[in-house]
Design a protein around this motif. Sequence first.
Motif, short mmCIF file in Angstrom:
data_model
loop_
_atom_site.label_atom_id
_atom_site.label_comp_id
_atom_site.label_asym_id
_atom_site.label_seq_id
_atom_site.Cartn_x
_atom_site.Cartn_y
_atom_site.Cartn_z
N MET A 45 6.37 -31.60 0.21
CA MET A 45 6.60 -30.29 -0.37
C MET A 45 5.99 -29.22 0.53
SD MET A 45 5.40 -28.69 -4.08
CE MET A 45 4.29 -30.01 -4.29
N ILE A 46 6.66 -28.09 0.63
CA ILE A 46 6.11 -26.96 1.37
C ILE A 46 6.06 -25.76 0.45
CG2 ILE A 46 6.96 -27.76 3.60
CD1 ILE A 46 9.15 -25.61 3.37
N SER A 47 5.27 -24.78 0.83
CA SER A 47 5.17 -23.55 0.06
C SER A 47 5.47 -22.39 1.00
CB SER A 47 3.75 -23.42 -0.52
OG SER A 47 3.61 -22.17 -1.17
N VAL A 48 6.40 -21.54 0.58
CA VAL A 48 6.77 -20.37 1.37
C VAL A 48 6.42 -19.13 0.57
CG1 VAL A 48 8.68 -19.13 2.46
CG2 VAL A 48 8.66 -21.63 2.46
N THR A 49 5.69 -18.22 1.18
CA THR A 49 5.29 -16.98 0.52
C THR A 49 5.84 -15.81 1.32
OG1 THR A 49 3.26 -18.03 -0.21
CG2 THR A 49 3.34 -15.64 -0.32
N VAL A 50 6.62 -14.96 0.64
CA VAL A 50 7.19 -13.79 1.28
C VAL A 50 6.89 -12.58 0.41
CG1 VAL A 50 9.30 -12.71 2.11
CG2 VAL A 50 9.06 -15.19 2.23
N PRO A 51 6.00 -11.71 0.86
CA PRO A 51 5.72 -10.52 0.05
C PRO A 51 6.89 -9.53 0.12
CG PRO A 51 4.43 -10.48 2.05
CD PRO A 51 5.16 -11.78 2.04
N TYR A 52 7.31 -9.02 -1.02
CA TYR A 52 8.39 -8.03 -1.10
C TYR A 52 7.93 -7.02 -2.14
CZ TYR A 52 13.24 -6.39 -0.90
OH TYR A 52 14.37 -5.65 -0.73
N GLY A 54 7.51 -3.88 -4.39
CA GLY A 54 8.36 -2.85 -4.98
C GLY A 54 9.80 -3.27 -5.17
N GLY A 55 10.12 -4.52 -4.94
CA GLY A 55 11.50 -4.97 -5.09
C GLY A 55 11.78 -5.42 -6.51
N THR A 56 13.01 -5.22 -6.95
CA THR A 56 13.41 -5.70 -8.26
C THR A 56 13.67 -7.20 -8.17
OG1 THR A 56 15.75 -5.31 -7.85
CG2 THR A 56 14.48 -3.48 -8.78
N PRO A 57 13.67 -7.89 -9.29
CA PRO A 57 13.95 -9.33 -9.25
C PRO A 57 15.29 -9.65 -8.59
CG PRO A 57 13.04 -8.75 -11.38
CD PRO A 57 13.26 -7.47 -10.64
N TYR A 58 16.29 -8.84 -8.83
CA TYR A 58 17.60 -9.08 -8.22
C TYR A 58 17.52 -8.92 -6.70
CZ TYR A 58 22.54 -8.66 -7.09
OH TYR A 58 23.78 -8.85 -6.54
N ASP A 59 16.83 -7.87 -6.22
CA ASP A 59 16.68 -7.65 -4.78
C ASP A 59 15.92 -8.79 -4.11
OD1 ASP A 59 18.00 -5.24 -4.96
OD2 ASP A 59 16.14 -4.04 -5.11
N VAL A 60 14.89 -9.27 -4.78
CA VAL A 60 14.09 -10.36 -4.22
C VAL A 60 14.94 -11.64 -4.16
CG1 VAL A 60 12.08 -11.84 -4.59
CG2 VAL A 60 11.89 -9.39 -4.96
N GLU A 61 15.70 -11.90 -5.21
CA GLU A 61 16.54 -13.09 -5.21
C GLU A 61 17.60 -13.03 -4.12
OE1 GLU A 61 19.39 -15.78 -8.10
OE2 GLU A 61 18.62 -13.88 -8.82
N GLN A 62 18.29 -11.90 -4.02
CA GLN A 62 19.36 -11.77 -3.04
C GLN A 62 18.84 -11.62 -1.61
OE1 GLN A 62 22.67 -12.05 -3.71
NE2 GLN A 62 22.00 -12.58 -5.78
N GLY A 63 17.78 -10.87 -1.43
CA GLY A 63 17.29 -10.56 -0.09
C GLY A 63 16.33 -11.57 0.48
N VAL A 68 16.13 -17.57 2.36
CA VAL A 68 15.17 -18.61 2.73
C VAL A 68 15.72 -19.98 2.35
CG1 VAL A 68 12.88 -19.55 2.25
CG2 VAL A 68 13.16 -17.09 2.63
N GLU A 69 16.33 -20.10 1.17
CA GLU A 69 16.90 -21.39 0.76
C GLU A 69 18.01 -21.84 1.70
OE1 GLU A 69 18.10 -20.91 -3.29
OE2 GLU A 69 16.03 -20.97 -4.04
N ASP A 70 18.85 -20.90 2.12
CA ASP A 70 19.93 -21.24 3.05
C ASP A 70 19.38 -21.71 4.39
OD1 ASP A 70 21.87 -20.68 1.18
OD2 ASP A 70 22.23 -18.63 1.91
N LYS A 71 18.35 -21.04 4.89
CA LYS A 71 17.78 -21.41 6.19
C LYS A 71 17.05 -22.76 6.14
CE LYS A 71 18.96 -17.66 8.36
NZ LYS A 71 19.89 -17.62 9.49
N LEU A 72 16.45 -23.07 4.99
CA LEU A 72 15.69 -24.31 4.87
C LEU A 72 16.51 -25.49 4.36
CD1 LEU A 72 12.34 -22.99 3.34
CD2 LEU A 72 12.81 -23.60 5.70
N GLN A 73 17.74 -25.30 4.05
CA GLN A 73 18.56 -26.34 3.43
C GLN A 73 18.72 -27.55 4.35
OE1 GLN A 73 22.22 -24.95 1.88
NE2 GLN A 73 22.66 -26.83 0.80
N GLY A 74 18.89 -27.35 5.62
CA GLY A 74 19.10 -28.47 6.54
C GLY A 74 17.83 -29.18 6.98
N ILE A 75 16.69 -28.65 6.65
CA ILE A 75 15.42 -29.23 7.11
C ILE A 75 14.99 -30.35 6.20
CG2 ILE A 75 12.97 -28.74 7.54
CD1 ILE A 75 13.77 -25.97 8.39
#
Length: 75
Positions: A45-52, A54-63, A68-75
């Motif tokens: 298991m890994i843990s990824v932390t990305v501070p965002y 002032g972002g809304t939940p929708y912005d954080v999910e989309q942005g 991150v999930e797409d980039k890490l999918q093949g690893i």
Amino acid sequence: MSGLIKWFSNNHVAANLLMITIVVAGLMSAKSIKQEVFPDIEMDMISVTVPYLGGTPYDVEQGVCLVVEDKLQGI
């Protein structure tokens, strides 16, 4: 006072020989102890932390989350 403690208090040479034997055995076994600076462990298991701030939940999910999930999918 009776028993082993009394016997050792009356036999100083035997107590010193026992102490020397224990110290020598400890020093000899210290050479065979395996020492590692960084132990070999496998993490599943890994843990990824990305501070965002002032972002809304929708912005954080989309942005962040989906990107991150797409980039890490093949690893």
